[in-house]
Design a protein around this motif. Structure first.
Motif, PDB file in Angstrom:
ATOM      1  N   VAL A  13      -4.332 -31.748  -7.554  1.00  0.00           N
ATOM      2  CA  VAL A  13      -4.823 -31.740  -6.176  1.00  0.00           C
ATOM      3  C   VAL A  13      -3.982 -32.654  -5.306  1.00  0.00           C
ATOM      4  O   VAL A  13      -3.619 -32.312  -4.162  1.00  0.00           O
ATOM      5  N   ARG A  14      -3.661 -33.817  -5.841  1.00  0.00           N
ATOM      6  CA  ARG A  14      -2.872 -34.790  -5.070  1.00  0.00           C
ATOM      7  C   ARG A  14      -1.489 -34.240  -4.750  1.00  0.00           C
ATOM      8  O   ARG A  14      -0.984 -34.403  -3.635  1.00  0.00           O
ATOM      9  N   ILE A  15      -0.877 -33.573  -5.720  1.00  0.00           N
ATOM     10  CA  ILE A  15       0.474 -33.037  -5.511  1.00  0.00           C
ATOM     11  C   ILE A  15       0.437 -31.864  -4.539  1.00  0.00           C
ATOM     12  O   ILE A  15       1.287 -31.754  -3.642  1.00  0.00           O
ATOM     13  N   ILE A  16      -0.536 -30.977  -4.699  1.00  0.00           N
ATOM     14  CA  ILE A  16      -0.643 -29.808  -3.813  1.00  0.00           C
ATOM     15  C   ILE A  16      -0.803 -30.245  -2.358  1.00  0.00           C
ATOM     16  O   ILE A  16      -0.220 -29.647  -1.446  1.00  0.00           O
ATOM     17  N   GLY A  17      -1.552 -31.295  -2.120  1.00  0.00           N
ATOM     18  CA  GLY A  17      -1.815 -31.720  -0.752  1.00  0.00           C
ATOM     19  C   GLY A  17      -0.877 -32.775  -0.224  1.00  0.00           C
ATOM     20  O   GLY A  17      -1.030 -33.218   0.927  1.00  0.00           O
ATOM     21  N   HIS A  18       0.127 -33.182  -1.021  1.00  0.00           N
ATOM     22  CA  HIS A  18       1.004 -34.283  -0.613  1.00  0.00           C
ATOM     23  C   HIS A  18       2.053 -33.809   0.380  1.00  0.00           C
ATOM     24  O   HIS A  18       2.884 -32.948   0.077  1.00  0.00           O
ATOM     25  N   ASP A  19       2.026 -34.355   1.575  1.00  0.00           N
ATOM     26  CA  ASP A  19       3.071 -34.088   2.560  1.00  0.00           C
ATOM     27  C   ASP A  19       4.154 -35.156   2.433  1.00  0.00           C
ATOM     28  O   ASP A  19       3.875 -36.294   2.063  1.00  0.00           O
ATOM     29  N   GLY A  20       5.371 -34.788   2.772  1.00  0.00           N
ATOM     30  CA  GLY A  20       6.459 -35.746   2.662  1.00  0.00           C
ATOM     31  C   GLY A  20       7.117 -35.683   1.299  1.00  0.00           C
ATOM     32  O   GLY A  20       6.748 -34.883   0.427  1.00  0.00           O
ATOM     33  N   PRO A  21       8.115 -36.541   1.054  1.00  0.00           N
ATOM     34  CA  PRO A  21       8.861 -36.490  -0.207  1.00  0.00           C
ATOM     35  C   PRO A  21       8.013 -36.956  -1.383  1.00  0.00           C
ATOM     36  O   PRO A  21       7.054 -37.715  -1.219  1.00  0.00           O
ATOM     37  N   ALA A  22       8.383 -36.487  -2.593  1.00  0.00           N
ATOM     38  CA  ALA A  22       7.674 -36.902  -3.798  1.00  0.00           C
ATOM     39  C   ALA A  22       8.562 -36.695  -5.012  1.00  0.00           C
ATOM     40  O   ALA A  22       9.381 -35.776  -5.054  1.00  0.00           O
ATOM     41  N   PHE A  23       8.380 -37.566  -5.985  1.00  0.00           N
ATOM     42  CA  PHE A  23       9.041 -37.432  -7.293  1.00  0.00           C
ATOM     43  C   PHE A  23       7.927 -37.199  -8.303  1.00  0.00           C
ATOM     44  O   PHE A  23       7.101 -38.084  -8.551  1.00  0.00           O
ATOM     45  N   VAL A  24       7.874 -35.995  -8.859  1.00  0.00           N
ATOM     46  CA  VAL A  24       6.786 -35.608  -9.749  1.00  0.00           C
ATOM     47  C   VAL A  24       7.295 -35.561 -11.188  1.00  0.00           C
ATOM     48  O   VAL A  24       8.187 -34.767 -11.507  1.00  0.00           O
TER      49      VAL A  24
END
Length: 575
Positions: A13-24
């Motif tokens: 849920v956190r990743i789906i809704g995360h706006d902006g850059p991310a390292f998963v």
């Protein structure tokens, strides 16, 4: 049949809704594709300024799976513009190479992926060496490559010829993927072009997603970082334990350092294995680097309670025997699995082929033998990629007989002649079907060869060698020919199955690499690196219900100990 409703975990849920850059950082089977589909759904529902999303990966298999999901969910239309879904290489070519060309060249750029196979022979008596033996920047010979090709003597004339050859390629606008990266990066580093590209690409894309980012090399990371600097949100998704592209400069420690450039709230984990059984999920932990074996991912998917143990198949001798494939077939039949969905995977196609009793290319350059291997490969391949490669091998032989290739590489000739697949594949397909080896049709290998000569003779140009001279008798031909079963397990490389999943997988560890892999995995506190171990990890983590390892007898007990230490149930079979 209706698909099961998707109930994301808190991490998803956190990743789906995360706006902006991310390292998963995502473990195997963590549901990356499903998360990417839901992220796309959320972005497209907002319809922000009509901009698109770029989905990039490093294998056609991973791209195809995601594209299929997006189209089934009706999130991707035809044409896909302004979205882009494809490999990292294709993305660079489409947005940074094709529109602008090659600096100093007026010719439209052309992709020649096998350019490094072009042979360098400065004079008639000189040993021919492939271009890959020479450094791209300096043109100097690479000592280990010379040793691999058994070169002895003076190399200066070859180095000069290699430099001149690379220059001619660029003057003609002929690039391979490494050239394309260098030119793309130069454009992004140049302040003038960088500013223009940032505006143009920022207007087209609202987000860029790079999946399987462990397959990046340092140049790729710099290009990705440029997009971050251009304020285009970038999602980098990876599993560092699956980095198996060292041959093209793949990164390991560099990826971890890159992760640290993201803020704490931009580094997002995705744990939980929705693919595999508990036994498999536990077992694959033992295949990670020693410092990463303490955390076991939880099995969460529909196969989590599968009772089948992990099997270790101990084989004798110095090569992988066909008994491995026979035992794997027995195991899959017991679970009523379709053998065609259950591959034997190995670092090389030869090891997998040996395990199934398939003919394998033994390095013989004889045209008759090469033709037999290509025909057998086609009929033993149960996946699109393997059949595509086999068809290309047949086409190469057809071109050689017609006298077209000469000093050119295969892809160089195809580009020069403007050949499209539709223009040659029907003929190649007709040939592979006519030459399918079957004891009911061909009593001997010689009978098969006589038939092949009759079919291929019309390709020869007048005044050259006869078809009997080109397709000579070969005492080893029978080894390359085999009757392909109507269905069965396929032999696949580990690289070809990245991003995929199967009900059952047999991972082959070869006598050449098994000891080094287990030395590395057993060395607690080791800071060394072993890409061969990561390949085994990638192959094993494709399995859903049944996982088998084929391992040399001398290393079987060591592998058993490692796997059992994770709490996985293991069954040993001595072949």
């Amino acid at each position: 049949m209706n698909a099961k409703p998707f109930t994301p975990t808190d991490e998803q849920v956190r990743i789906i809704g995360h706006d902006g850059p991310a390292f998963v950082a995502a473990c195997p089977g963590s549901g990356k594709t499903r998360v990417l589909v839901e992220r796309a759904r959320q972005l497209l529902a907002a319809r922000l300024s009509g901009r698109g999303i770029a989905f990039l990966s490093f294998t056609i298999a991973a791209v195809s799976e995601l594209e299929d999901r997006l189209r089934r969910e009706r999130l991707l239309r035809t044409p896909a513009f302004p979205h882009f879904i494809g490999t990292f290489d294709a993305f660079l070519w489409q947005v940074l190479i094709a529109p602008f060309g090659v600096p100093g060249c007026t010719t439209r750029p052309r992709l020649i992926p096998d350019k490094d196979q072009r042979h360098i022979q400065p004079y008639a008596a000189a040993q021919a060496l492939p271009l890959e033996c020479f450094d791209r920047s300096t043109g100097n010979a690479i000592p280990e490559m010379l040793a691999r090709h058994g070169f002895k003597g003076k190399i200066k004339a070859h180095e000069t010829a290699a430099r001149n050859t690379r220059t001619r390629f660029l003057e003609r606008g002929e690039l391979d993927f490494a050239d394309a990266r260098e030119i793309a990066l130069a454009r992004l580093r140049d302040p003038a072009s960088s500013s223009v590209l940032a505006g143009a690409l920022g207007s087209r894309f609202q987000e860029l997603v790079v999946d399987e980012a462990q397959d990046c090399n340092p140049v790729d990371l710099e290009i990705i970082n440029w997009f971050r600097g251009a304020r285009i949100p970038v999602k980098v998704i990876c599993d560092p334990h699956q980095s198996i592209y060292g041959f093209r400069g793949g990164v390991t420690s560099e990826l971890q350092a890159f992760a640290q450039t993201f803020a704490d709230d931009e580094r997002l984990p995705m744990t939980g294995n929705f693919r595999s059984s508990r036994h498999i999920t536990k077992a694959i932990v033992a295949l990670r680097a020693p410092g990463a074996q303490s955390v076991t991912d939880e099995a969460l998917g529909e196969h989590r309670d599968e009772p089948t143990p992990v099997h270790v198949l101990s084989y004798p001798g110095n090569s992988v025997p066909a008994a491995v494939g026979a035992k794997f077939r027995e195991l899959t039949e017991a679970l009523q699995l379709d053998a065609g969905d259950c591959p034997v995977v190995a670092a090389t196609r030869r090891s997998g082929a040996n395990a199934l009793g398939h003919p394998a290319d033994n390095g013989v350059k004889d045209l008759s033998y090469r033709l037999a291997v290509a025909i057998s490969d086609y009929h033993f391949s149960f996946e699109l990629g393997g059949r595509k490669e086999a068809l290309e091998d047949v086409h190469k032989i057809m071109l050689e007989l017609e006298g077209h290739t000469g000093h050119k590489t295969y892809h160089q000739h195809v580009a020069d002649a403007g050949l499209e697949p539709d223009s040659w594949r029907p003929r190649a397909l007709e040939l592979v079907q006519a030459l399918r080896f079957d004891s009911a049709r061909f009593a001997t290998a010689d009978a098969w060869q006589d038939h092949a000569r009759g079919l291929l003779a019309p390709l020869l140009s007048a005044g050259g060698q006869s078809i009997n001279q080109r397709l000579r008798r070969n005492a080893d031909l029978a080894k390359a020919l085999s009757s392909a079963p109507p269905s069965g397990h396929s032999a696949r490389t580990i690289h070809s199955v990245k991003g995929m999943e199967f009900p059952a997988v047999c991972v082959v560890m070869s006598p050449r690499t098994a000891k080094g892999i287990l030395d590395f995995l057993s060395a607690s506190g080791s800071t060394s690196d072993n890409e061969e171990a990561r390949k085994i990890y990638v192959g094993a983590s494709r399995a859903q219900r049944l996982l088998a390892f084929a391992v040399p007898k001398s290393q079987a007990s060591r592998l058993m100990g490692l796997l059992q230490a994770t709490g996985s149930t293991i069954s040993l079979t001595i072949l």
